[in-house]
Design a protein around this motif. Sequence first.
Motif, PDB file in Angstrom:
ATOM      1  N   ASP A   1      -9.291   3.716  -6.042  1.00 43.17           N
ATOM      2  CA  ASP A   1      -9.075   2.308  -5.707  1.00 43.17           C
ATOM      3  C   ASP A   1     -10.353   1.489  -5.835  1.00 43.17           C
ATOM      4  OD1 ASP A   1      -6.747   0.652  -4.273  1.00 43.17           O
ATOM      5  OD2 ASP A   1      -8.694  -0.087  -3.600  1.00 43.17           O
ATOM      6  N   ARG A   2     -10.234   0.372  -6.559  1.00 44.44           N
ATOM      7  CA  ARG A   2     -11.339  -0.570  -6.720  1.00 44.44           C
ATOM      8  C   ARG A   2     -10.851  -1.985  -6.413  1.00 44.44           C
ATOM      9  NH1 ARG A   2     -13.389   3.674  -6.667  1.00 44.44           N
ATOM     10  NH2 ARG A   2     -14.736   4.677  -8.215  1.00 44.44           N
ATOM     11  N   SER A   3      -9.871  -2.080  -5.524  1.00 43.37           N
ATOM     12  CA  SER A   3      -9.286  -3.380  -5.203  1.00 43.37           C
ATOM     13  C   SER A   3     -10.277  -4.263  -4.452  1.00 43.37           C
ATOM     14  CB  SER A   3      -8.030  -3.203  -4.347  1.00 43.37           C
ATOM     15  OG  SER A   3      -7.073  -2.408  -5.003  1.00 43.37           O
ATOM     16  N   LEU A   4     -10.142  -5.574  -4.643  1.00 42.50           N
ATOM     17  CA  LEU A   4     -10.968  -6.557  -3.954  1.00 42.50           C
ATOM     18  C   LEU A   4     -10.076  -7.564  -3.241  1.00 42.50           C
ATOM     19  CD1 LEU A   4     -13.639  -7.372  -6.708  1.00 42.50           C
ATOM     20  CD2 LEU A   4     -13.919  -5.866  -4.718  1.00 42.50           C
TER      21      LEU A   4
ATOM     22  N   ALA B   1      -6.433 -14.172  -1.391  1.00 35.81           N
ATOM     23  CA  ALA B   1      -6.185 -13.601  -2.719  1.00 35.81           C
ATOM     24  C   ALA B   1      -6.585 -12.134  -2.680  1.00 35.81           C
ATOM     25  CB  ALA B   1      -6.965 -14.334  -3.801  1.00 35.81           C
ATOM     26  N   ALA B   2      -5.930 -11.333  -3.505  1.00 40.98           N
ATOM     27  CA  ALA B   2      -6.235  -9.907  -3.571  1.00 40.98           C
ATOM     28  C   ALA B   2      -6.020  -9.423  -4.995  1.00 40.98           C
ATOM     29  CB  ALA B   2      -5.349  -9.119  -2.609  1.00 40.98           C
ATOM     30  N   LEU B   3      -6.891  -8.521  -5.435  1.00 45.52           N
ATOM     31  CA  LEU B   3      -6.788  -7.960  -6.781  1.00 45.52           C
ATOM     32  C   LEU B   3      -6.608  -6.453  -6.675  1.00 45.52           C
ATOM     33  CD1 LEU B   3      -6.922  -8.644  -9.828  1.00 45.52           C
ATOM     34  CD2 LEU B   3      -9.343  -8.056  -9.748  1.00 45.52           C
ATOM     35  N   PRO B   4      -5.381  -5.937  -6.834  1.00 44.15           N
ATOM     36  CA  PRO B   4      -5.181  -4.484  -6.863  1.00 44.15           C
ATOM     37  C   PRO B   4      -5.788  -3.920  -8.137  1.00 44.15           C
ATOM     38  CG  PRO B   4      -3.146  -5.629  -7.407  1.00 44.15           C
ATOM     39  CD  PRO B   4      -4.139  -6.684  -7.042  1.00 44.15           C
ATOM     40  N   ALA B   5      -6.639  -2.927  -8.011  1.00 43.39           N
ATOM     41  CA  ALA B   5      -7.355  -2.441  -9.189  1.00 43.39           C
ATOM     42  C   ALA B   5      -7.782  -0.993  -9.002  1.00 43.39           C
ATOM     43  CB  ALA B   5      -8.586  -3.311  -9.461  1.00 43.39           C
TER      44      ALA B   5
ATOM     45  N   ARG C   1       0.815  -1.220   0.000  1.00 44.13           N
ATOM     46  CA  ARG C   1       0.000   0.000   0.000  1.00 44.13           C
ATOM     47  C   ARG C   1       0.848   1.270   0.000  1.00 44.13           C
ATOM     48  NH1 ARG C   1      -4.951   0.269  -2.096  1.00 44.13           N
ATOM     49  NH2 ARG C   1      -5.378  -1.944  -2.359  1.00 44.13           N
ATOM     50  N   GLY C   2       2.025   1.222   0.567  1.00 46.22           N
ATOM     51  CA  GLY C   2       2.895   2.388   0.543  1.00 46.22           C
ATOM     52  C   GLY C   2       3.334   2.757  -0.854  1.00 46.22           C
ATOM     53  N   TYR C   3       3.340   1.789  -1.762  1.00 43.94           N
ATOM     54  CA  TYR C   3       3.645   2.080  -3.161  1.00 43.94           C
ATOM     55  C   TYR C   3       2.361   2.399  -3.928  1.00 43.94           C
ATOM     56  CZ  TYR C   3       6.026   2.021  -7.641  1.00 43.94           C
ATOM     57  OH  TYR C   3       6.548   2.402  -8.851  1.00 43.94           O
ATOM     58  N   MET C   4       1.364   1.559  -3.812  1.00 41.07           N
ATOM     59  CA  MET C   4       0.124   1.749  -4.573  1.00 41.07           C
ATOM     60  C   MET C   4      -0.543   3.083  -4.284  1.00 41.07           C
ATOM     61  SD  MET C   4      -1.807  -1.941  -4.560  1.00 41.07           S
ATOM     62  CE  MET C   4      -3.274  -1.167  -5.239  1.00 41.07           C
ATOM     63  N   ASP C   5      -0.517   3.500  -3.044  1.00 42.19           N
ATOM     64  CA  ASP C   5      -1.326   4.645  -2.637  1.00 42.19           C
ATOM     65  C   ASP C   5      -0.660   5.995  -2.837  1.00 42.19           C
ATOM     66  OD1 ASP C   5      -3.281   2.868  -1.955  1.00 42.19           O
ATOM     67  OD2 ASP C   5      -2.888   2.902   0.203  1.00 42.19           O
ATOM     68  N   TYR C   6       0.603   6.013  -3.312  1.00 41.26           N
ATOM     69  CA  TYR C   6       1.239   7.320  -3.499  1.00 41.26           C
ATOM     70  C   TYR C   6       0.544   8.123  -4.594  1.00 41.26           C
ATOM     71  CZ  TYR C   6       3.660   6.609  -7.975  1.00 41.26           C
ATOM     72  OH  TYR C   6       3.935   6.432  -9.307  1.00 41.26           O
ATOM     73  N   HIS C   7      -0.132   7.435  -5.519  1.00 40.87           N
ATOM     74  CA  HIS C   7      -0.852   8.150  -6.565  1.00 40.87           C
ATOM     75  C   HIS C   7      -2.346   7.811  -6.537  1.00 40.87           C
ATOM     76  CE1 HIS C   7      -0.362   4.235  -8.181  1.00 40.87           C
ATOM     77  NE2 HIS C   7       0.465   4.484  -9.168  1.00 40.87           N
ATOM     78  N   ALA C   8      -2.858   7.612  -5.329  1.00 42.14           N
ATOM     79  CA  ALA C   8      -4.269   7.252  -5.178  1.00 42.14           C
ATOM     80  C   ALA C   8      -5.204   8.341  -5.684  1.00 42.14           C
ATOM     81  CB  ALA C   8      -4.572   6.955  -3.711  1.00 42.14           C
TER      82      ALA C   8
END
Length: 318
Positions: free
Chosen positions: A45-48, A58-62, A33-40
């Motif tokens: 975010d629509r991750s599941l 399981a997780a789907l970053p989206a 999340r520290g990488y994904m959220d820098y450009h949130a």
Amino acid sequence: MTHIEIRPYDAAMTEEWDRFVLNSRNATFLHLRGYMDYHADRFPDRSLVALRKGRIIAALPASGTGDTVCSHPGLTYGGLLLGEEATAARVMKILEGMCARYASGGFRTLVYRPVPHIYHRIPAEEDLYTLFRLGAVLDGRSPSTAVATFRRLPFGRERRNGIRKAMVSATEIGQSYDFATFWKILEENLMTGHNAVPVHSLAEIQLLASRFPGNIRLYTATQHSETVAGCVLYDTGEVIHTQYISASPRGKASGALDLLFSTLLDNIPPGCRYFDFGTSALERYRLNETLIHQKEGFGARTVCYDTYRLDLTALKAI
């Protein structure tokens, strides 16, 4: 089969998400999340997540806008991240359930960019089989080039000549923390050659490097204290990926990048299986023959970065 719950990610799950990513079969630090959220702010975010007995398996970053959800537009790759207990039958159920969840939320299309197989800690391609069963189509394929560190091929003549030129020019190779100087070289090359700018701003790459100092590193080639070439490496443990590569006119003329990569490849850390030079595609996935030829000169060969498209309104029964 034990019930599996599909649930949207929320910020309260951050710690659990990151813990799962670190133990996943196919995730990398890009999925933390520290990488994904820098450009949130740019990628809603629509991750599941898929939960079994209350734990993420399981997780789907989206991210999604309009009627399209993508895994993941802000990352080099997205894909379904899998835990050890996510077996083939479970993954089919999970991905089918996630697609149904997106469809019920108004999304009509899933754009899916799986984690390339060289990044997997252990095999994790149950998602590709499930996509095929659901009716997804291959929508894009970019050729990357990677060196298998456990079976290196010899350098080509041009690369060997470049190394000799760089050594004659008293080129020194080492890790640097001066992103600003390298960014000037990178920005000038991208603007001159492609009328483009780096995906990350200088401030963004400095932020990410401060958050992930063990994963994001800058190496440079200097001549008489002047930076003439460099590359930003993304180290996932299994793979070292060149996120950015650039050289000044002086660096290009003296073969500085050839010596830089020769030095890096001769000092691969234990556990790293591939050195990935990144993709070499032009618009509409046309091959950039000049660029890929340069990378192949280091003994790299092709790995595909794929994109799939799935019509969520016409899912096939599996």
